[in-house]
Design a protein around this motif. Structure first.
Motif, PDB file in Angstrom:
ATOM      1  N   PRO A  44      12.494 -10.432  -3.088  1.00 21.00           N
ATOM      2  CA  PRO A  44      11.368 -10.144  -4.163  1.00 21.00           C
ATOM      3  C   PRO A  44      10.323  -9.358  -3.385  1.00 21.00           C
ATOM      4  CG  PRO A  44      11.887 -12.726  -3.842  1.00 21.00           C
ATOM      5  CD  PRO A  44      12.829 -12.056  -3.043  1.00 21.00           C
ATOM      6  N   TYR A  45       9.714  -8.382  -3.728  1.00 20.87           N
ATOM      7  CA  TYR A  45       8.649  -7.412  -3.484  1.00 20.87           C
ATOM      8  C   TYR A  45       7.435  -8.236  -3.100  1.00 20.87           C
ATOM      9  CZ  TYR A  45       6.792  -7.880  -8.093  1.00 20.87           C
ATOM     10  OH  TYR A  45       6.514  -8.086  -9.295  1.00 20.87           O
ATOM     11  N   TRP A  46       7.098  -9.187  -3.713  1.00 22.88           N
ATOM     12  CA  TRP A  46       6.008  -9.966  -3.320  1.00 22.88           C
ATOM     13  C   TRP A  46       6.027 -10.654  -2.243  1.00 22.88           C
ATOM     14  CZ3 TRP A  46       7.267 -15.025  -3.539  1.00 22.88           C
ATOM     15  CH2 TRP A  46       8.499 -15.571  -4.251  1.00 22.88           C
ATOM     16  N   LEU A  47       7.233 -10.710  -1.396  1.00 22.70           N
ATOM     17  CA  LEU A  47       7.292 -11.345  -0.250  1.00 22.70           C
ATOM     18  C   LEU A  47       6.649 -10.448   0.883  1.00 22.70           C
ATOM     19  CD1 LEU A  47      11.041 -13.170  -0.153  1.00 22.70           C
ATOM     20  CD2 LEU A  47       8.667 -14.325  -0.172  1.00 22.70           C
ATOM     21  N   MET A  48       6.492  -9.221   0.362  1.00 19.58           N
ATOM     22  CA  MET A  48       6.049  -8.350   1.502  1.00 19.58           C
ATOM     23  C   MET A  48       4.409  -8.493   1.971  1.00 19.58           C
ATOM     24  SD  MET A  48       7.274  -4.292   0.493  1.00 19.58           S
ATOM     25  CE  MET A  48       6.619  -4.498  -1.046  1.00 19.58           C
ATOM     26  N   ASN A  49       3.870  -8.561   3.146  1.00 24.74           N
ATOM     27  CA  ASN A  49       2.529  -8.576   3.426  1.00 24.74           C
ATOM     28  C   ASN A  49       2.044  -7.156   3.336  1.00 24.74           C
ATOM     29  OD1 ASN A  49       3.342  -7.102   5.532  1.00 24.74           O
ATOM     30  ND2 ASN A  49       3.146  -8.631   7.287  1.00 24.74           N
ATOM     31  N   PHE A  50       0.723  -7.065   3.600  1.00 20.43           N
ATOM     32  CA  PHE A  50      -0.035  -5.748   3.271  1.00 20.43           C
ATOM     33  C   PHE A  50       0.633  -4.614   4.091  1.00 20.43           C
ATOM     34  CE2 PHE A  50      -3.542  -3.363   4.047  1.00 20.43           C
ATOM     35  CZ  PHE A  50      -3.894  -2.655   3.070  1.00 20.43           C
ATOM     36  N   GLU A  51       0.629  -4.916   5.220  1.00 25.81           N
ATOM     37  CA  GLU A  51       1.323  -3.625   6.005  1.00 25.81           C
ATOM     38  C   GLU A  51       2.540  -3.308   5.455  1.00 25.81           C
ATOM     39  OE1 GLU A  51       1.668  -2.336  10.805  1.00 25.81           O
ATOM     40  OE2 GLU A  51       1.947  -4.645  10.203  1.00 25.81           O
ATOM     41  N   GLU A  52       3.494  -3.997   5.146  1.00 19.62           N
ATOM     42  CA  GLU A  52       4.822  -3.577   4.399  1.00 19.62           C
ATOM     43  C   GLU A  52       4.513  -3.014   3.311  1.00 19.62           C
ATOM     44  OE1 GLU A  52       7.048  -7.374   6.853  1.00 19.62           O
ATOM     45  OE2 GLU A  52       6.294  -7.516   4.721  1.00 19.62           O
ATOM     46  N   HIS A  53       3.724  -3.570   2.385  1.00 23.66           N
ATOM     47  CA  HIS A  53       3.203  -2.681   1.025  1.00 23.66           C
ATOM     48  C   HIS A  53       2.856  -1.362   1.421  1.00 23.66           C
ATOM     49  CE1 HIS A  53       3.161  -6.590  -1.093  1.00 23.66           C
ATOM     50  NE2 HIS A  53       3.225  -5.799  -2.209  1.00 23.66           N
ATOM     51  N   CYS A  54       2.002  -1.174   2.532  1.00 25.44           N
ATOM     52  CA  CYS A  54       1.625   0.231   2.897  1.00 25.44           C
ATOM     53  C   CYS A  54       2.726   0.916   3.210  1.00 25.44           C
ATOM     54  CB  CYS A  54       0.407   0.052   3.855  1.00 25.44           C
ATOM     55  SG  CYS A  54      -1.100  -0.683   3.576  1.00 25.44           S
ATOM     56  N   GLU A  55       3.441   0.557   3.945  1.00 26.79           N
ATOM     57  CA  GLU A  55       4.732   1.373   4.263  1.00 26.79           C
ATOM     58  C   GLU A  55       5.461   1.980   2.993  1.00 26.79           C
ATOM     59  OE1 GLU A  55       7.059   0.296   7.558  1.00 26.79           O
ATOM     60  OE2 GLU A  55       5.528  -0.317   8.944  1.00 26.79           O
ATOM     61  N   VAL A  56       5.510   1.199   2.213  1.00 30.34           N
ATOM     62  CA  VAL A  56       6.306   1.368   0.873  1.00 30.34           C
ATOM     63  C   VAL A  56       5.536   2.207   0.055  1.00 30.34           C
ATOM     64  CG1 VAL A  56       7.609   0.678  -1.140  1.00 30.34           C
ATOM     65  CG2 VAL A  56       7.790  -0.773   0.937  1.00 30.34           C
ATOM     66  N   MET A  57       4.336   1.928  -0.449  1.00 28.11           N
ATOM     67  CA  MET A  57       3.451   2.480  -1.535  1.00 28.11           C
ATOM     68  C   MET A  57       2.626   3.612  -0.978  1.00 28.11           C
ATOM     69  SD  MET A  57       2.611  -0.930  -3.509  1.00 28.11           S
ATOM     70  CE  MET A  57       3.909  -1.898  -4.129  1.00 28.11           C
ATOM     71  N   LEU A  58       2.324   3.744   0.251  1.00 28.77           N
ATOM     72  CA  LEU A  58       1.324   4.959   0.672  1.00 28.77           C
ATOM     73  C   LEU A  58       2.121   6.039   1.161  1.00 28.77           C
ATOM     74  CD1 LEU A  58      -1.570   3.006   2.341  1.00 28.77           C
ATOM     75  CD2 LEU A  58      -1.215   3.369  -0.180  1.00 28.77           C
ATOM     76  N   THR A  59       1.744   7.313   0.828  1.00 31.67           N
ATOM     77  CA  THR A  59       2.306   8.439   1.150  1.00 31.67           C
ATOM     78  C   THR A  59       1.553   9.542   1.825  1.00 31.67           C
ATOM     79  OG1 THR A  59       1.588   9.452  -1.012  1.00 31.67           O
ATOM     80  CG2 THR A  59       3.750   8.358  -0.907  1.00 31.67           C
ATOM     81  N   THR A  60       0.184   9.087   2.198  1.00 31.61           N
ATOM     82  CA  THR A  60      -0.698   9.858   2.826  1.00 31.61           C
ATOM     83  C   THR A  60      -0.737   9.682   4.322  1.00 31.61           C
ATOM     84  OG1 THR A  60      -2.445   8.653   2.053  1.00 31.61           O
ATOM     85  CG2 THR A  60      -2.102  10.614   0.900  1.00 31.61           C
ATOM     86  N   HIS A  61      -1.473  10.452   5.021  1.00 28.39           N
ATOM     87  CA  HIS A  61      -1.606  10.062   6.762  1.00 28.39           C
ATOM     88  C   HIS A  61      -3.159  10.238   6.882  1.00 28.39           C
ATOM     89  CE1 HIS A  61       2.563  10.266   7.154  1.00 28.39           C
ATOM     90  NE2 HIS A  61       2.625  11.383   6.250  1.00 28.39           N
ATOM     91  N   GLY A  62      -3.570   9.781   8.115  1.00 28.96           N
ATOM     92  CA  GLY A  62      -4.824  10.225   8.502  1.00 28.96           C
ATOM     93  C   GLY A  62      -6.029   9.193   7.894  1.00 28.96           C
ATOM     94  N   SER A  63      -7.244  10.219   7.568  1.00 28.66           N
ATOM     95  CA  SER A  63      -8.103   9.375   7.029  1.00 28.66           C
ATOM     96  C   SER A  63      -7.953   8.984   5.452  1.00 28.66           C
ATOM     97  CB  SER A  63      -9.465  10.365   7.020  1.00 28.66           C
ATOM     98  OG  SER A  63      -9.464  11.563   6.515  1.00 28.66           O
ATOM     99  N   GLU A  64      -7.056   9.886   4.750  1.00 30.09           N
ATOM    100  CA  GLU A  64      -6.807   9.584   3.299  1.00 30.09           C
ATOM    101  C   GLU A  64      -5.758   8.283   3.363  1.00 30.09           C
ATOM    102  OE1 GLU A  64      -4.726  13.122   1.771  1.00 30.09           O
ATOM    103  OE2 GLU A  64      -6.434  13.866   0.917  1.00 30.09           O
ATOM    104  N   ARG A  65      -5.124   7.967   4.489  1.00 27.09           N
ATOM    105  CA  ARG A  65      -4.141   6.778   4.287  1.00 27.09           C
ATOM    106  C   ARG A  65      -5.103   5.740   4.283  1.00 27.09           C
ATOM    107  NH1 ARG A  65       1.130   5.834   4.928  1.00 27.09           N
ATOM    108  NH2 ARG A  65       1.795   3.782   5.629  1.00 27.09           N
ATOM    109  N   GLN A  66      -6.299   5.625   5.030  1.00 24.19           N
ATOM    110  CA  GLN A  66      -7.111   4.428   5.249  1.00 24.19           C
ATOM    111  C   GLN A  66      -7.791   4.650   3.945  1.00 24.19           C
ATOM    112  OE1 GLN A  66      -7.308   2.365   7.968  1.00 24.19           O
ATOM    113  NE2 GLN A  66      -8.396   1.228   6.167  1.00 24.19           N
TER     114      GLN A  66
END
Length: 561
Positions: A240-262
């Motif tokens: 289940p995808y909802w077992l991921m914690n926030f950091e793992e969600h970020c690795e899957v769903m975020l595509t940017t870097h640096g200040s934009e990623r924050q």
């Protein structure tokens, strides 16, 4: 060097331990097998130096006892008599001296009681009394080694035969090995996968109600454990995808870097928390955070993102929301992610998932093989992170319950805990490092398997109390293992480049003393699917190539990887 003492002097020395005639007769028999090969010349803490007679060593090469024949060679053992005990040491280095003498550095391993007949018993690691310069150095016999390597009553598994003997069994003590983690190292082609299977099979046979989770990145081990384990892959894992914690969600769903990623991460955190709590009585869960493993709908998360985006006045401010919305739509539409992001996985199946994965109860099938070879490469590290974190978090939150220790075995560990701290996949790195440092407090054992120990994060290998090293061809890898192994094993390290296939050096908590072991042969049905192809034989086969290509292309396209 002084002239070698004759046989009668050994008889007299040993016989002096007893006035009994029968004991004296046994002493004569024991003395006949003793071989003096030199004397101690220097003592220094954990090790010292000895001087040996090259002619005597040469005369032993054809001895009927293989252990005596090996005496004085690098990696072999020698013994000294100290205050009624036999002191055992390992030969680390050798160099030529004057008049045919050989100077050797040795490391002390332990000591055993010496009876009136000169035999050794009750061997134990560590040294209480050291020899003095001038003390005779004797060859170690197979009978001595049998006493040294005799497994006690502690739970243990036999994995092979101690070199250079034919019948002394090499044992791993399960509790010390698992409670303080272990690592299995070896270059490609040394028989590492088969040896890993052998060790896990023996542990499973000893503890059929155990709990073992193995991360298999190449799909090798399913064939080895089909009869005694549960096999998981993208077809039946249902993670289940909802077992991921926030950091793992970020690795899957975020595509940017640096200040934009924050900025994107801040938006995701706000929307994710709203999705986890939408339509729920939050009080039943206590304190809910973005890390809480509470089921939520991807459609709800998408709707919250769209709703928040609609509140913005300037079009330029909507870019982070648009990126997140696009990624969510991609995850829901891509069939490669179905095993994790299916709409069918929203029900609260956490308890059943943990019971199935951790083998609680195991019903005589104590090992779960999680084949991640079919997982899309961009999220493989996240999947491994979730599985490893589930093991650790379960152990933490079940502290007040009857304990069920879990062994997590990670193949190709250097992929998940690399030396480069600035690379991606930080979530899996953090959890595996935390298990290495804190896991034993909570009943979580970590088994690391790698062919490139030099690429592992510094400190992780040193957390492993037992190291099983097969042949390593790379100088950097050898140096890394040398730094991680205890001092008493240094004499064995020089043999690592010369080990044969399916041979290893084992040292640390899981063995009585460092040993060189030839692994047992494993039954064909228990071997992993890791055998090297025979080019010469397979290239002689022909016919049916058109069908092979058609079937391969169909699977290739259907898998979509």
């Amino acid at each position: 060097m002084d002239e070698q003492p004759n046989l009668q002097s050994f008889v007299n020395e040993i016989s002096s331990f007893s006035d009994d005639g029968g004991a004296q007769s046994k002493a004569v028999s024991a003395a006949a097998s003793l071989q003096a090969i030199g004397e101690v010349v220097e003592i220094a803490g954990s090790g010292s130096r000895i001087r040996m007679d090259g002619a005597v060593l040469a005369s032993l090469h054809n001895h009927s006892d293989p252990s005596v024949a090996m005496s004085g060679q690098v990696g072999s053992q020698v013994k000294m008599s100290v205050a009624g005990s036999w002191l055992i040491a390992n030969v680390r280095t050798m160099k030529s001296g004057d008049n045919g003498e050989i100077l050797a550095s040795i490391d002390f391993l332990g000591e055993g009681a010496r009876d009136s007949a000169g035999n050794m018993s009750n061997f134990r690691r560590g040294v209480t009394r050291y020899p003095i310069p001038g003390e005779k150095v004797l060859a170690v016999s197979t009978q001595d080694l049998r006493s040294v390597f005799a497994a006690d009553d502690s739970p243990h598994v036999e994995i092979g035969t101690v070199y250079p003997t034919d019948d002394i069994r090499g044992a791993l003590y399960v509790d010390p090995m698992l409670s303080k983690h272990f690592a299995i190292l070896g270059s490609t082609g040394t028989g590492k996968s088969t040896s890993v299977s052998l060790i896990l099979h023996r542990i499973s046979e000893l503890s059929p109600e155990g709990h073992i989770v193995m991360i298999d990145p190449h799909g090798e081990y399913s064939a080895a454990f089909k009869d005694c384990g549960e096999l998981f892959n993208v077809d039946n894992l249902q993670l289940p995808y909802w077992l991921m914690n926030f950091e793992e969600h970020c690795e899957v769903m975020l595509t940017t870097h640096g200040s934009e990623r924050q900025r994107d991460a801040d938006i995701l955190a706000k929307c994710l928390l709203a999705a986890r709590t939408k339509g729920k009585n939050v009080e039943q869960f206590g304190k809910v955070t973005v890390d809480s493993p509470i089921p939520y709908l991807l459609a709800d998360l998408n709707g919250i993102v769209v709703n928040e985006m609609g509140k913005l006045e300037r079009a330029g401010d909507t870019l982070p929301y648009q990126r997140l919305k696009t990624k969510l739509e991609e995850l829901r539409a891509d069939p490669r992610y179905t095993f994790m992001f299916s709409g069918m996985l929203v029900s609260d199946t956490m308890g059943g998932f943990l019971a199935k994965l951790f083998r609680l109860p195991s019903h005589g099938r104590p090992i779960s093989i999680v084949d991640v070879s079919g997982v899309p490469s961009e999220i493989t590290s996240v999947v491994v992170s979730v599985l490893a974190r589930m093991v650790f978090d379960y152990a933490i939150w079940s502290r007040t319950e009857p304990q069920r220790p879990i062994l997590l075995v990670c193949e190709e560990a250097h992929r998940y805990v690399p030396k480069d701290e600035n690379g991606g996949a930080q979530a899996v790195r953090k959890i595996l490092e935390r298990i290495a440092k804190e896991g034993r407090k909570y009943g979580v054992s970590l088994g690391l398997i790698t062919q490139r120990p030099s690429d592992l994060a510094e400190g992780v290998l040193s957390q492993c109390g037992t190291i099983i090293s097969m042949r390593l061809n790379n100088d950097r890898d050898q140096a890394c293992v040398r730094a991680a192994m205890p001092e008493g094993a240094r004499g064995f390290l020089d043999a690592i480049p010369a080990l044969r296939n399916r041979e290893c050096i084992a040292c640390g908590e899981g063995v009585a003393i460092p040993i060189r072991v030839r692994f047992d042969d494993l039954e064909p049905e228990k071997r992993p699917a890791s055998a090297d192809p025979s080019f010469a034989a397979l290239w002689r086969e022909t016919g049916g190539e058109e069908g092979i290509i058609q079937r391969t292309v169909k699977r290739w396209r259907g898998h979509g990887r």
